[in-house]
Design a protein around this motif. Structure first.
Motif, mmCIF file in Angstrom:
data_model
loop_
_atom_site.group_PDB
_atom_site.id
_atom_site.type_symbol
_atom_site.label_atom_id
_atom_site.label_comp_id
_atom_site.label_asym_id
_atom_site.label_seq_id
_atom_site.Cartn_x
_atom_site.Cartn_y
_atom_site.Cartn_z
ATOM 1 N N MET B 1 -65.644 -27.187 44.523
ATOM 2 C CA MET B 1 -64.193 -27.880 44.745
ATOM 3 C C MET B 1 -62.991 -27.544 43.783
ATOM 4 O O MET B 1 -63.324 -27.356 42.612
ATOM 5 C CB MET B 1 -64.837 -29.584 44.382
ATOM 6 N N ILE B 2 -62.032 -27.826 44.113
ATOM 7 C CA ILE B 2 -60.944 -27.312 43.215
ATOM 8 C C ILE B 2 -60.486 -28.536 42.425
ATOM 9 O O ILE B 2 -59.991 -29.674 43.179
ATOM 10 C CB ILE B 2 -59.627 -26.721 43.944
ATOM 11 N N ASN B 3 -60.502 -28.621 41.414
ATOM 12 C CA ASN B 3 -59.859 -29.720 40.433
ATOM 13 C C ASN B 3 -58.639 -29.438 40.112
ATOM 14 O O ASN B 3 -58.236 -28.468 39.787
ATOM 15 C CB ASN B 3 -60.740 -29.958 39.193
ATOM 16 N N LYS B 4 -57.780 -30.548 40.385
ATOM 17 C CA LYS B 4 -56.369 -30.572 39.732
ATOM 18 C C LYS B 4 -56.188 -31.395 38.556
ATOM 19 O O LYS B 4 -56.616 -32.534 38.848
ATOM 20 C CB LYS B 4 -55.434 -30.985 41.077
ATOM 21 N N TYR B 5 -55.677 -30.970 37.734
ATOM 22 C CA TYR B 5 -55.125 -31.870 36.474
ATOM 23 C C TYR B 5 -54.162 -31.605 35.640
ATOM 24 O O TYR B 5 -53.615 -30.476 35.988
ATOM 25 C CB TYR B 5 -56.531 -32.141 35.729
ATOM 26 N N LYS B 6 -53.470 -32.556 35.008
ATOM 27 C CA LYS B 6 -52.165 -32.206 34.201
ATOM 28 C C LYS B 6 -52.465 -32.134 33.008
ATOM 29 O O LYS B 6 -53.333 -32.847 32.371
ATOM 30 C CB LYS B 6 -51.553 -33.413 34.610
ATOM 31 N N ILE B 7 -51.742 -31.232 32.376
ATOM 32 C CA ILE B 7 -51.761 -31.008 30.939
ATOM 33 C C ILE B 7 -50.388 -31.728 30.443
ATOM 34 O O ILE B 7 -49.272 -31.239 30.846
ATOM 35 C CB ILE B 7 -51.932 -29.749 30.218
ATOM 36 N N ASN B 8 -50.650 -32.651 29.221
ATOM 37 C CA ASN B 8 -49.196 -32.962 28.787
ATOM 38 C C ASN B 8 -48.832 -31.983 27.694
ATOM 39 O O ASN B 8 -49.874 -31.760 26.802
ATOM 40 C CB ASN B 8 -49.168 -34.201 28.193
ATOM 41 N N THR B 9 -47.938 -31.083 27.687
ATOM 42 C CA THR B 9 -47.828 -29.975 26.958
ATOM 43 C C THR B 9 -47.533 -30.398 25.348
ATOM 44 O O THR B 9 -47.690 -29.279 24.464
ATOM 45 C CB THR B 9 -46.834 -28.657 27.239
ATOM 46 N N GLY B 10 -47.277 -31.669 25.147
ATOM 47 C CA GLY B 10 -47.436 -32.235 23.649
ATOM 48 C C GLY B 10 -46.094 -31.814 22.839
ATOM 49 O O GLY B 10 -45.055 -31.482 23.189
ATOM 50 N N ALA B 11 -46.271 -32.554 21.568
ATOM 51 C CA ALA B 11 -45.288 -32.617 20.704
ATOM 52 C C ALA B 11 -44.598 -31.480 20.092
ATOM 53 O O ALA B 11 -43.300 -31.344 20.165
ATOM 54 C CB ALA B 11 -45.880 -33.353 19.470
ATOM 55 N N SER B 12 -45.401 -30.329 20.107
ATOM 56 C CA SER B 12 -44.678 -29.118 19.490
ATOM 57 C C SER B 12 -43.941 -28.458 20.492
ATOM 58 O O SER B 12 -42.991 -27.631 20.155
ATOM 59 C CB SER B 12 -46.022 -28.136 18.988
ATOM 60 N N VAL B 13 -44.279 -28.430 21.789
ATOM 61 C CA VAL B 13 -43.613 -27.716 22.908
ATOM 62 C C VAL B 13 -42.241 -28.560 23.150
ATOM 63 O O VAL B 13 -41.113 -27.844 23.554
ATOM 64 C CB VAL B 13 -44.369 -27.768 24.404
ATOM 65 N N LYS B 14 -41.905 -29.655 22.611
ATOM 66 C CA LYS B 14 -40.757 -30.320 22.732
ATOM 67 C C LYS B 14 -39.737 -29.839 21.757
ATOM 68 O O LYS B 14 -38.727 -29.703 22.230
ATOM 69 C CB LYS B 14 -41.000 -31.969 22.258
ATOM 70 N N ASP B 15 -40.042 -29.482 20.594
ATOM 71 C CA ASP B 15 -39.052 -28.551 19.996
ATOM 72 C C ASP B 15 -39.347 -27.064 20.056
ATOM 73 O O ASP B 15 -37.891 -26.399 20.066
ATOM 74 C CB ASP B 15 -39.612 -28.747 18.273
ATOM 75 N N TYR B 16 -39.953 -26.408 20.625
ATOM 76 C CA TYR B 16 -40.017 -25.026 21.044
ATOM 77 C C TYR B 16 -40.515 -24.807 22.223
ATOM 78 O O TYR B 16 -41.898 -24.522 22.606
ATOM 79 C CB TYR B 16 -41.113 -24.348 20.059
ATOM 80 N N ASN B 17 -39.752 -24.907 23.357
ATOM 81 C CA ASN B 17 -40.131 -24.864 24.784
ATOM 82 C C ASN B 17 -40.083 -23.680 25.307
ATOM 83 O O ASN B 17 -40.415 -23.446 26.668
ATOM 84 C CB ASN B 17 -39.542 -26.208 25.589
ATOM 85 N N LYS B 18 -40.003 -22.446 24.698
ATOM 86 C CA LYS B 18 -39.836 -21.157 25.176
ATOM 87 C C LYS B 18 -41.515 -20.565 25.086
ATOM 88 O O LYS B 18 -41.922 -20.567 23.993
ATOM 89 C CB LYS B 18 -38.721 -20.449 24.717
ATOM 90 N N VAL B 19 -41.696 -19.949 26.083
ATOM 91 C CA VAL B 19 -42.935 -19.173 26.089
ATOM 92 C C VAL B 19 -42.833 -18.021 24.713
ATOM 93 O O VAL B 19 -43.916 -18.051 23.963
ATOM 94 C CB VAL B 19 -43.330 -18.263 27.203
ATOM 95 N N SER B 20 -41.781 -17.586 24.763
ATOM 96 C CA SER B 20 -41.579 -16.513 23.765
ATOM 97 C C SER B 20 -41.487 -17.272 22.182
ATOM 98 O O SER B 20 -41.574 -16.426 21.308
ATOM 99 C CB SER B 20 -40.393 -15.644 23.789
ATOM 100 N N ASP B 21 -41.301 -18.436 22.194
ATOM 101 C CA ASP B 21 -41.762 -19.008 20.850
ATOM 102 C C ASP B 21 -43.181 -18.954 20.355
ATOM 103 O O ASP B 21 -43.287 -19.110 19.177
ATOM 104 C CB ASP B 21 -41.059 -20.647 21.140
#
Ligand code: FES
Ligand code: FES
Lengths: 159, 718
Positions: B1-21
């Motif tokens: 079975m494929i489970n789907k779920y969500k990740i809240n990317t959190g506090a640090s990503v709010k300030d640094y939202n680029k993958v390259s960060d």
């Protein structure tokens, strides 16, 4: 205090040293031999961070003048592995990740090296005696004990 | 079975939202991770590398963690409160997921292939039918990569249950066992000055004069003395000469004692001194509202019990005393620090020295384990100050053992008072819990230079500063005061006690160690009163299934192991901050005829959400257990009217190898749940489980830590 000149043999290398007569071995190792694996933790012979081997026996190097060790074989943590081959204790510490911050680890490995050089398969009492005064604040003790048991197990298997 | 779920990317990503960060691919076949969390022995570097390795399918040895400095790594605030994996780990994981998804789209387009047909191995996407390939490193050179951003929520499909059974070597262990791992203390620069502070006897000693004869000694030994009001330091090129001179200099100084340390009956002072009292509501926030009286119930249908728990001042007691190295030239600082708060320090130093932030760079370099706010920040400030006076030279300042023991901010002494009422069905219907202590929060802050211990001496300012109570959920004194249990009615009070004698701040868990110990020992008193099994009694008061699962897990573990002869067992449990990891602890101990407590076995069950690095979690909880066992059995800062007496390890005993029990740890993996911080979860349950086992051994609750021969005997003999 006047300076004095002497020769020390550390990890198989001899070096001419000029220092004050009372300069403890620890500072000579760190300053003159640039061997910083031996740590200053208290300078009071209470914590074990500065343990090294002298003719195979553990001593605390933070207080005892280096000139006491002229004509002796001094081995620091850096000299315990030979040609980059770790000794069995170091190897076992690696396998059990037996360090957290690692500040206390050199002293602990040095103590155990003395013990395992003298005893093939030390018992619990001997292990505890050997580690008496080796302080660790991160609580790496449990993983250190696992690493020690592993060394004993391997030695027994090799019998 | 494929489970789907969500990740809240959190506090640090709010300030640094680029993958390259977070991820960079400058070196072929290597990935560099950036994180703002410092590695203080909690294995965060290994954990982050492992997270990235699993998501991207890259060998962990090809992933390295960027050296932390305030110019180039993301500012994730302070490394504290068990937030490193929740913040940085979630950010790295999210960045890796977004990177991989976009890479696969890019590869499919470039190779003109359906995504499902791509063969991805070691960061290289291959067309199985041709030799065509494209790699992560190719993709990282595109504009598209630089634009990749991480959304607040990521939805994941097909959650892999990663294998956690194989051994993962931590990042630094190889160099640690060889003695090659470099600590800040090992720095060496040409013509570097070693420095030590010439400390006065106490917080309240003012410099009056120095005997002039000392200057000849200093000159002969090539040493320099720096005196600013009562702040005094000695510097020289030879570290040992600097150390050796300390006592001689101290003996040549005349000090004036402007105040005494308050008398040493600390638990009386906690009762008597003025305080700010706040109500803590369910959810853990504090409010400045009227404090209701403790309710009373009739004795016919109810049983009411009370309890009290005292904890002395505890020290961080780092094995390597705090150190910092600083260089100042032409209005710019380069500073090496092992502080948990290097970003905050940058702002504070900029403010203190009136320099633009861009002129201050702090590099993190490892120190010995610190466990909260120890001397690391103070020493950084002091080193900066000295380097400014000795321009163009590196100044390496180390605290002495005595400095570390006497001048760090301690974990506050505290008192807890509890009352609870059981109804006829042995359900707790009323719970009153009050915590009393000094602050746990004097970490450095802009505009609060007085939080640095040397500031009073630099300015000859010996007044006492009053701190304000914090009100946020589970802040210092009231951390884990709000019990996780479903009690019908609670009365929770936080008391910030003023004018207590010793300097205090954040020590691992802040108030949670005392509050959890108080809660969980009282739960045990109540379950004994109710004559119900301690697991069952707790479960009867829980709605949270994860908590119930955890207790059941601990029970199964403990039942598996044979009891030790004359051994007594105790258990305890909590969820740190009611929001981080769940942790349950069982302890078995013996008490000898001369009242020495020996720990025999310990069991730990921990639920830290989805497991990122199993061995890392085990190391954290086992290390935390050992430290908290040490607090519980041995530790106490001693002082008198004039000075702190616990100046060295003879004056401050900590646990050693002779009292380490066999520890069995069970990690519950909650796949698909957020990572929860784990560094602090075990401490409270450890203190309480030891106390609970002791109560079963002695038939009496020992009210004051440490549970030393002396304290136990004192209480038993009345
Ligand atoms: S530094 Fe030598 S025993 Fe502590
Ligand atoms: S591992 Fe940090 S002091 Fe032992």
């Amino acid at each position: 205090m006047s300076k004095t000149e002497y020769i020390l043999n550390v990890n198989g290398k001899s070096k001419n040293i000029v220092s004050s007569e009372d300069k403890p071995l620890l500072y000579i190792l760190r300053d003159e031999f640039k061997l910083t694996g031996t740590k200053l933790g208290c300078g009071l012979e209470q914590c074990g961070s500065c343990a090294v081997l002298v003719d195979g026996c553990k001593i605390l190097s933070c207080n005892r003048p280096a000139i006491e060790f002229v004509d002796k074989e001094i081995t620091t943590i850096e000299g315990i592995s030979k040609n980059d081959v770790l000794n069995e204790i170091q190897q076992s510490f690696k396998e059990f990740n037996a360090a957290q911050c690692g500040y206390c680890t050199s002293g602990i490995i040095v103590s155990l090296t003395e013990l395992f050089n003298k005893k093939e398969t030390p018992g619990k009492k001997e292990i505890i005696e050997s580690l008496s005064g080796q302080l660790c604040r991160c609580g790496s003790h449990a993983s250190v004990l696992k690493a020690i048991n592993n060394v004993i197990k391997l030695r027994k298997n090799n019998d | 079975m494929i489970n789907k779920y969500k990740i809240n990317t959190g506090a640090s990503v709010k300030d640094y939202n680029k993958v390259s960060d977070w991820l960079s691919f400058e070196i072929p076949n290597k990935i560099k991770i950036s994180s703002g969390k410092v590695d203080i022995g909690q294995h965060i570097s290994t954990t982050l590398a492992l997270i990235c390795s699993r998501e991207l399918g890259i060998d962990i040895n090809s992933i390295f963690v960027n050296k932390l400095n305030t110019d180039t790594t993301p500012n994730e605030g302070i490394t504290a409160s068990s937030l490193s994996v929740p913040n940085s780990g979630t950010a790295i994981r999210s960045a890796s997921i977004i990177f991989k998804k976009n890479f696969l789209d890019f590869a499919a387009k470039s190779l003109n292939l359906n995504i499902n047909k791509i063969n991805l191995e070691d960061g290289v996407a291959k067309d199985p039918n041709s030799n065509a390939s494209i790699s992560f490193w190719d993709f990282s050179k595109t504009e598209e990569f630089l634009k990749l951003s991480i959304p607040e929520i990521i939805e994941i499909e097909d959650q892999k249950n990663f294998d956690h059974s194989s051994h993962v070597e931590t990042k630094f262990i190889n160099s640690i066992v060889k003695g090659e791992y470099k600590f800040l203390h090992d720095l060496r620069f040409d013509d570097m000055l070693h420095a030590r502070i010439v400390r006065p006897p106490s917080y309240f000693h003012k410099f009056l004069s120095i005997n002039n004869a000392i200057h000849k000694y200093l000159k002969d030994h090539n040493l320099k003395l720096y005196i600013k009001n009562s702040f005094i330091a000695v510097l020289g090129n030879d570290e040992f000469e600097v150390i050796k001179s300390l006592n001689r200099i101290k003996n040549s100084i005349e000090w004036e004692q402007v105040n005494k340390l308050a008398n040493d009956k600390i638990f009386n002072l906690i009762d008597q001194n003025s305080k700010d009292s706040l109500i803590v509501k369910r959810g853990g926030e504090a409010f400045n509202e009227n404090i209701p009286e403790i309710k009373s119930y009739n004795n016919v249908d109810h049983k009411t019990l009370t309890s009290e728990f005292n904890k002395p001042y505890l020290m961080h007691g780092s094995i390597g005393p705090s150190a910092s190295c600083s260089f100042y030239k032409n209005g710019k600082f380069i500073i090496y620090s092992h502080s948990q708060a290097i970003y905050a320090l940058k702002s504070i130093l900029s403010n203190a020295f009136n320099l633009k932030e861009k002129n201050i760079t702090l590099h993190f370099m490892p120190g010995a384990g610190c466990y909260g706010h120890n001397g690391a920040d103070d020493v950084t400030y002091e080193a900066a100050l000295l380097s400014k006076e000795f321009e163009n030279k590196y100044v390496l300042l180390k605290w002495t053992r005595e400095d570390e023991n006497c001048w760090e901010p301690y974990g506050s002494a505290s008192k807890n008072k509890l009352t609870a009422t059981l109804d006829k069905n042995n359900k707790i219907i009323y719970w009153s819990s009050e915590a009393y202590s000094d602050t746990y929060l004097t970490r450095p802050m802009v505009g609060k230079l007085e939080y640095f211990v040397s500031q009073r001496f630099i300015n000859n300012d010996f007044k006492k500063y009053k701190v304000e109570p914090r009100t946020g959920a589970h802040m210092g004194i009231h951390r884990n005061l709000d019990p996780i249990y479903n009690f019908k009615e609670t009365r929770l009070v936080k008391n910030l006690v003023h004018d207590l004698p010793l300097r205090t701040s954040a020590l691992r868990t802040l108030g949670a160690f005392a509050n959890t110990t108080a809660t969980e020992t009282f739960m045990d008193d109540l379950c004994i009163e109710a004559n119900i099994d301690p697991f069952e009694f707790r479960i009867n008061h829980l709605d949270d299934n994860r908590a119930i699962d955890l207790l059941n897990d601990l029970k199964i573990q403990m039942e598996k192991d044979e009891p030790t002869e004359n051994g007594f067992r105790g258990i305890a449990f909590s969820r740190y901050k009611n929001s981080a990891s769940y942790c349950a602890v069982g302890v078995e101990l013996t008490v000898s005829d001369n009242v020495e407590v020996e720990l025999k076995q310990a069991w730990i069950s921990v639920d830290a959400g989805e497991v990122a690095f199993k061995e890392g979690i085990e190391a954290q909880v086992e290390g935390g257990f050992i430290q908290a066992a040490s607090w519980s059995l041995y530790e106490q800062v001693n002082f008198d009217n004039n000075e702190i007496l616990s100046k060295d390890w003879d004056g401050y005993k900590i646990i050693e190898f002779d009292n380490i029990p066999l520890i069995n740890t069970s990690v519950i993996n909650r796949v698909g749940f957020p990572y929860l911080g784990v560094g602090e979860a075990v401490a409270g349950p450890t203190g309480a489980s030891i106390s609970n086992a002791l109560k079963r051994a002695l038939g009496e609750r020992i009210k004051s830590m440490p549970f030393s021969q002396e304290n136990i005997t004192k209480q038993l003999l009345g």
